[in-house]
Scaffold this active site. Structure first.
Site, PDB file in Angstrom:
ATOM      1  N   GLU A 188       0.830  -1.194   0.000  1.00  0.00           N
ATOM      2  CA  GLU A 188       0.000   0.000   0.000  1.00  0.00           C
ATOM      3  C   GLU A 188       0.872   1.254   0.000  1.00  0.00           C
ATOM      4  O   GLU A 188       1.897   1.291   0.672  1.00  0.00           O
ATOM      5  CB  GLU A 188      -0.926  -0.018   1.221  1.00  0.00           C
ATOM      6  CG  GLU A 188      -1.805  -1.267   1.276  1.00  0.00           C
ATOM      7  CD  GLU A 188      -2.385  -1.572   2.643  1.00  0.00           C
ATOM      8  OE1 GLU A 188      -2.559  -0.625   3.432  1.00  0.00           O
ATOM      9  OE2 GLU A 188      -2.657  -2.752   2.915  1.00  0.00           O
ATOM     10  N   GLU A 300      -9.951   5.830   2.593  1.00  0.00           N
ATOM     11  CA  GLU A 300     -10.314   5.052   3.774  1.00  0.00           C
ATOM     12  C   GLU A 300     -10.283   5.973   4.982  1.00  0.00           C
ATOM     13  O   GLU A 300      -9.426   6.862   5.078  1.00  0.00           O
ATOM     14  CB  GLU A 300      -9.337   3.899   3.967  1.00  0.00           C
ATOM     15  CG  GLU A 300      -9.579   3.062   5.215  1.00  0.00           C
ATOM     16  CD  GLU A 300      -8.483   2.037   5.459  1.00  0.00           C
ATOM     17  OE1 GLU A 300      -8.521   1.392   6.528  1.00  0.00           O
ATOM     18  OE2 GLU A 300      -7.591   1.904   4.600  1.00  0.00           O
TER      19      GLU A 300
END
Length: 385
Positions: A188, A300
């Protein structure tokens, strides 16, 4: 399983606690050949390449140097705007040949960890069928037999983030393989606000795990694994400037790709992706040592509902996708790398938001932005109580 971002210091007697903190600081913060003071209070350590935290990993003992740190080059004004986007480097200072730039981890960040072992660890498992332990998403995803990279241009914001208890907001690319059980492999990269730094500045970050966030992986260089080669960027350092609502947009360009010669996952940035930050050795993984099967892009947040209602932590700009360019946050020029190592438009991009009344997403394609989507939202509002 999101307690890693809570403030919990009661994990031992005072003397034992102090000793553990001091030991962990010494383990993370390697001796510096030079230090640079950032305007925002960060300290950047210029650490000799071979002494960086990556080489504490047992799988990387004796790791052969693949991509040595590059000597900083002079940039013209356009390149400075595109590539020097961290506060600490805006003065022109940089680390010298043979060293890499590492943001020093502060004692208060260790104190924020639930335990010394969980410093920098998160549990943001990306499952599409539910809201996961307070994690909420607005993402675009593609799945297939084999992907070998992905790239995106992302605009950067400084969203409002609740701090009591601490939450976070981020925008990132996920490179994923395995299952959502015990063997998920994930790489990520993107920007995040709040976690685990104690402020709301957007900061460049990376993360990885090879066992569904259970025992492996961490943010940035807070555990061994990622091999940094850049002297001009520091993982975890603040990004500046940020996008302005109904004004100038500031973007970063990021690409992750699998090196066909050695299987390592390279992380690149810059206007033409010609600057390397570093790489994840393939030996860290059980599935990504071969290929990725899912690529995700998007936002997120953490919603702790500390007052009994939905958080007011913003995702992206804090505005919904339908407001469009200059107001909503976006990912644009999205591409993935196929088995022939060609960058291609996204096949069958699916967009979804886990809580559409709080944060949403809308995708499309045009000449200016390629494959893109707008996403984000304010969190708590009349339709998101």
């Amino acid at each position: 399983m999101d307690s890693d971002i809570s403030v919990k210091c009661a994990w031992g007697a005072p003397g034992e606690q102090i000793n553990k903190i001091s030991s962990r600081e010494l383990q993370i913060n390697k001796p510096a050949a030079k230090t640079i003071q950032s305007p925002d209070g960060d300290i950047i350590d210029c650490v000799m390449f071979h002494k960086q935290p990556a080489f504490d990993h047992p799988l990387l003992k004796g790791h052969k140097l693949l991509n040595p740190p590059k000597i900083p080059r002079k940039h013209n004004q356009t390149r400075i705007l595109n590539n020097k986007f961290q506060l600490w480097s805006l003065s022109g200072e940089t680390c010298s040949e043979g060293t890499i730039s590492i943001r020093r981890t502060k004692e208060k960040e260790i104190l924020r960890a639930t335990s010394i072992r969980k410093l920098g660890r998160t549990f943001n498992i990306i499952q599409k069928d539910s809201i996961n332990n307070g994690h909420e998403y607005a993402i675009g995803a593609v799945t297939g037999d084999a992907f070998y990279g992905a790239k995106a241009t992302i605009n950067v914001w400084a969203p409002h983030v609740e701090t009591n208890p601490p939450e976070f907001s981020l925008a990132q690319i996920w490179i994923v393989a395995g299952t959502f059980g015990t063997d998920l492999n994930s790489i990520e990269v993107g920007w995040q606000a709040c976690l685990p730094y104690g402020d709301s500045q957007p900061r460049l970050f990376i993360y990885w795990t090879s066992d569904a966030y259970r025992k492996t992986g961490c943010y940035n260089l807070q555990c061994p694994g990622f091999v940094q080669t850049s002297t001009t960027l520091a993982l975890g350092a603040a990004i500046s400037p940020n996008s302005i609502y109904n004004g100038q947009q500031f973007e970063i360009k990021l690409m992750i790709l699998k090196d066909p010669t050695n299987g390592n996952w390279l992380l690149k940035f810059g206007s033409n992706f010609n600057e390397e930050i570093g790489y994840w050795p393939s030996s860290l993984f059980t599935h990504l040592n071969y290929k990725a099967t899912t690529i995700q892009f998007g936002g997120e947040i953490m919603n702790r509902k500390s007052t009994g209602s939905h958080t007011s932590t913003q995702m992206g700009s804090g505005h919904f996708a339908e407001e469009g360019f200059g107001k909503a946050s976006y990912f644009k020029n999205l591409q993935v790398m196929d088995s022939n190592r060609n960058l291609i438009p996204l096949p069958n991009l699916q967009v979804l938001a886990s809580n559409q009344n709080c944060y949403n997403i809308k995708g499309g394609t045009n000449h200016f932005m390629g494959n893109y989507f707008y996403y984000g939202g304010p969190g708590k509002n009349d339709k998101c109580p």
